[in-house]
Design a protein around this motif. Sequence first.
Motif, PDB file in Angstrom:
ATOM      1  N   GLY A 189      43.570  33.217  33.214  1.00 28.04           N
ATOM      2  CA  GLY A 189      44.159  33.578  31.934  1.00 28.04           C
ATOM      3  C   GLY A 189      45.315  34.544  32.081  1.00 28.04           C
ATOM      4  N   PRO A 190      45.862  35.006  30.970  1.00 25.85           N
ATOM      5  CA  PRO A 190      47.026  35.901  31.011  1.00 25.85           C
ATOM      6  C   PRO A 190      46.798  37.181  31.801  1.00 25.85           C
ATOM      7  CG  PRO A 190      46.688  35.045  28.788  1.00 25.85           C
ATOM      8  CD  PRO A 190      45.487  34.632  29.597  1.00 25.85           C
ATOM      9  N   GLU A 191      45.558  37.701  31.777  1.00 23.02           N
ATOM     10  CA  GLU A 191      45.291  38.948  32.515  1.00 23.02           C
ATOM     11  C   GLU A 191      45.416  38.733  34.019  1.00 23.02           C
ATOM     12  OE1 GLU A 191      41.947  42.537  32.793  1.00 23.02           O
ATOM     13  OE2 GLU A 191      41.597  40.786  31.520  1.00 23.02           O
ATOM     14  N   LEU A 192      44.945  37.611  34.526  1.00 22.50           N
ATOM     15  CA  LEU A 192      45.096  37.309  35.950  1.00 22.50           C
ATOM     16  C   LEU A 192      46.567  37.129  36.306  1.00 22.50           C
ATOM     17  CD1 LEU A 192      44.024  36.597  38.753  1.00 22.50           C
ATOM     18  CD2 LEU A 192      43.650  34.249  37.946  1.00 22.50           C
ATOM     19  N   GLU A 193      47.301  36.424  35.460  1.00 26.44           N
ATOM     20  CA  GLU A 193      48.730  36.220  35.719  1.00 26.44           C
ATOM     21  C   GLU A 193      49.461  37.559  35.748  1.00 26.44           C
ATOM     22  OE1 GLU A 193      50.001  33.524  32.711  1.00 26.44           O
ATOM     23  OE2 GLU A 193      48.639  31.917  33.358  1.00 26.44           O
ATOM     24  N   ALA A 194      49.126  38.457  34.835  1.00 28.34           N
ATOM     25  CA  ALA A 194      49.750  39.777  34.806  1.00 28.34           C
ATOM     26  C   ALA A 194      49.367  40.589  36.038  1.00 28.34           C
ATOM     27  CB  ALA A 194      49.349  40.523  33.533  1.00 28.34           C
ATOM     28  N   ALA A 195      48.118  40.443  36.493  1.00 30.60           N
ATOM     29  CA  ALA A 195      47.660  41.188  37.670  1.00 30.60           C
ATOM     30  C   ALA A 195      48.426  40.767  38.920  1.00 30.60           C
ATOM     31  CB  ALA A 195      46.160  40.966  37.863  1.00 30.60           C
TER      32      ALA A 195
END
Length: 394
Positions: A189-195
Motif C-alpha cells: 500500500g501507500p505506506e510501503l511505497e513511502a517507506a
Amino acid sequence: MQVELFASSPIGSLRSIAGTDGRNGRSYEHFAYVAHPLGDEPELEGGTWRAVTRASRALAHLDQASRQVPNPRILRRPTLSREAQSTSALEGTFAPLDDVLAADSTNDEDKSAALMEVLNYIDAADVAFDYVGEQRNITTSLLFDAHQQLVDGNDAETNDAGRIRRCQVAIGSPDGTIESSRFVPMPPGPELEAAVRDLMTWSTAGGDRDPLIAAAMTHYQFETLHPFNDGNGRLGRLLIVLQFMTDGLLQEPLLSVSPWFEARRTEYQDELAKVSQTGEWDSWIRFFSRGVEASAIDTATRVNLMLDAQRRYVQLLQDSGYRGGVARDIVEALVDTPIVRVPALARRFGKTPQGIDTAMKKLAALKIVDGPYGGYGRYFVARDIYHAITAATP
C-alpha cells in the motif's frame, strides 16, 4: 512469526493483518512488522567501531588494488559472476559457477532456467553499476529497473515486476502459511511505497555519518521492508555495493559479499531479525562489518591471483615469439572469461573458427589453457584464473 519477540520493538510496531493467502486460498489473521523510518546513526560500542574500521580499511585496500589496473572493468565480470551465483543460491536458485563463467560461450537454448535467472542478476547489476558510476544517486527508479531485469522471463515475472509489491508476503514458512513464517513484513500500500522512497532518500543523504554503518542500516531496512514480491535479498545485497560506490568507498564494483553471507545464512537471518526485535544495532553492524572485511580481503586476493596469472600468460606468449595478434587478444580476455569456446571467440574477435582454433592450440601448448574438452563447440579453460575465481570462500 513469533509475535511476542517483536511486540516490544523500539524501532517498529506490529500491525494486524487479515486476508486470503493467494498461494493456498486459505484465510489468515496474523500480524506484520512495520519498521519505523531510519534515524540518526546509533551510539555504538567500541568493539563495533573497531570492526567498522577494519572493514573500511579492507575496502580501501581493495579499491586501491583496482586503481592499479589500467582497465579495472575486466575484473568486474568474474567478480560479478561469483556474486551472482552465490546471491542467487541464498534465495534458492542454484546454477553451477562453471556454467555462469562459460555463459558467454553458450547458446541460449542450452542454458537452464536457473542459469538464466543468475545471468539476469548480472545484467541488472551491470546496468546499476554503470548508472551509479556516472555519479548518479541510487533512486527508486533504479531499483524498479533492476527488479524488472532480475525477474525477466522467469517464474517471478508477474504484473508486479519492476514495482512495489501489491500483496502481503511472508518469509521462511515451513508449511506455506503466513502464521508459521519466520518473518512477516509490512502490508502493501501507500505506506510501503513511502517507506521505500524514504529509505532511498536516507541512504543517499551523506553528511557526517560513517558510510559503512549507513550501508549496514540501509541493508537491514531494505530487507525488513521487503518491497518486492521476489528478489529482495539479491537487490538488498546489490545495494550494499552501490552504496559503497556512491559514498566513494569503491570506484569499481569488485566487492562480492554474498559468498560470505551464504556460508552463514542462518546467522545472517538471525542478526537481521534481532535488530527488529530489540532495536540494538551493535550485533548486526559487527556481523555486517566482519562480512565486508572478509569479503574485501577475499576479493582482493582473487583479483591479485587473476592479474598475476594474466601477466604470466603474456610473458609466456612473448617468450615464445608472439607480440600481438589474436592469441594476445584471447589472453587479455581470459580474465573476463576463463572458460572459452572456439565459436564464441570467433564471433567476439571477428576471426574464422579455424584461426581461433590454431591460436587456442598454441595457448594450450604453452600451458596457458587446458583443453580442448568436449565435442562440437569445444571449450578451453584458463585454469589459474578459473581457480582464483572458484576457490572456496574462507
